[in-house]
Design a protein around this motif. Structure first.
Motif, short mmCIF file in Angstrom:
data_model
loop_
_atom_site.label_atom_id
_atom_site.label_comp_id
_atom_site.label_asym_id
_atom_site.label_seq_id
_atom_site.Cartn_x
_atom_site.Cartn_y
_atom_site.Cartn_z
N GLU A 187 -5.31 -8.37 -1.72
CA GLU A 187 -5.82 -8.93 -2.90
C GLU A 187 -6.48 -8.04 -3.74
O GLU A 187 -7.82 -7.60 -3.46
N GLY A 188 -6.49 -7.76 -5.41
CA GLY A 188 -7.08 -6.72 -5.62
C GLY A 188 -6.85 -4.92 -5.58
O GLY A 188 -7.18 -4.41 -6.36
N VAL A 189 -5.73 -4.24 -4.80
CA VAL A 189 -5.69 -3.43 -4.61
C VAL A 189 -4.37 -3.15 -5.09
O VAL A 189 -3.14 -3.65 -4.59
N ALA A 190 -4.10 -2.13 -5.67
CA ALA A 190 -3.04 -1.40 -6.22
C ALA A 190 -2.50 -0.33 -5.64
O ALA A 190 -3.44 0.41 -4.88
N SER A 191 -1.71 0.00 -6.35
CA SER A 191 -1.09 1.31 -5.22
C SER A 191 -0.08 2.49 -6.17
O SER A 191 1.27 1.59 -7.27
N VAL A 192 -0.10 3.39 -6.69
CA VAL A 192 0.77 4.41 -7.56
C VAL A 192 1.38 5.04 -6.70
O VAL A 192 1.12 5.51 -5.36
N LEU A 193 3.02 5.66 -6.66
CA LEU A 193 3.42 5.87 -6.26
C LEU A 193 3.71 7.63 -6.44
O LEU A 193 4.18 8.17 -7.99
#
Length: 306
Positions: free
Chosen positions: A164-170
């Motif tokens: 929760e609270g972590v995002a990612s970008v390819l």
């Protein structure tokens, strides 16, 4: 003027006015430089002298002169203003993400793609004053550290559940290859179908079934029409390739791993089904750090160009 006064009412504008006069040694020219009226400037200097309890300028002669107290005050005032300027500049640079520290983690296979060195290298060129702490870490350890704030950026191999609270970008994708012992019956082919190695043991990373190459192996073999026999697990792809080299099985790996040649191992493209694997950059969603925001913005830019 001999009365000892408190500096509690001293303001930076007083120092700026005083130094302007010290530079010009003329109230009129200093007022013009400051873009204020001369009577107002004279009043401000009288107020400064009252606050300090000393006379800063000798006005008794035709040419303005600085008193001894004024000379001593000038030296200190210039140091104060220089310090203020440095503080303002440093604060503004920090606000723009041009200084500070960035902790970056990565899985070992990210280094083989060239994306890690490319992205970090470009960031260093753009933000040379940001200190970078870079370390190779297991993917799940990276994500936990990002969620808890001890790591800012992570290079990961999806799929993987994000805390929760972590995002990612390819940032890139590449083909999956098959690692085979050099003496394997399929090693002489330019391209290998997974169906041709369905009876082999597949070596996988130390991941849960839904994560990264554990997931990729199950999915790719399933699309080829068989359920793989899973064998030993390796900490990273170099360990896995070493296991392949001694005949413990075969393995699906990122195509970029083939850039590191180990004895008795060959890497072959998969004929069917062709599979892709991604490399992403993980970060805390809504992170206030401008350095993090700048890094993610650069990652998005490089991904678009790639």
């Amino acid at each position: 003027m001999g009365k000892k006064s408190s500096a509690g009412n001293l303001e930076l504008r007083h120092l700026r006015y005083f130094l302007a006069i010290a530079d010009e040694m003329n109230f009129g020219q200093a007022a013009e430089k400051l873009d204020i009226a001369q009577p107002g400037l004279s009043q401000q200097i009288k107020m400064l002298e009252h606050i300090l309890g000393v006379t800063l300028f000798d006005r008794s002669r035709r040419r303005l002169r600085m008193t001894l107290a004024g000379e001593m005050f000038e030296s200190e005032a210039r140091q104060i203003m220089a310090h203020v300027d440095r503080a303002v500049e440093g604060t503004q640079r920090a606000g723009r993400g041009e200084v500070g520290r960035l902790a970056i983690g990565y899985v070992g296979s990210a280094a083989y793609t060239g994306m890690l060195t490319s992205l970090v290298g470009d960031f260093r060129v753009s933000y040379p004053k940001v200190d970078l702490a870079i370390s190779e870490l297991p993917m799940l350890t990276q994500l936990e550290a990002i969620a808890h704030g001890s790591l800012d950026i992570g290079f990961i191999r999806p799929p993987v559940p994000l805390p929760e609270g972590v995002a990612s970008v390819l940032v890139m994708s590449e083909n999956i290859a098959l690692a085979l012992p050099a003496a394997h019956r399929q090693a002489g082919k330019d391209v290998v179908s997974l169906g041709d190695v369905s009876d082999e043991v597949f070596i996988i990373p130390e991941h849960p079934p839904q994560v990264s190459f554990h997931s990729h192996t199950l999915e790719a073999c399933g699309r080829a029409g068989f359920e793989p026999r899973l064998g030993p697990q390796g900490r990273d792809f170099m360990t896995i390739s070493s296991m392949v080299s001694v005949g413990l099985g075969v393995a699906l790996v990122p195509q970029s791993v083939s850039c590191v040649q180990l004895p008795n191992v060959v890497y072959r493209p998969i004929a069917y089904p062709e599979s892709k694997v991604e490399l992403s950059v993980a970060y805390r969603r809504g992170d206030a750090s401008m350095a993090v925001k700048n890094f993610i913005a650069l990652a998005r830019k490089i991904a678009r160009s790639a």
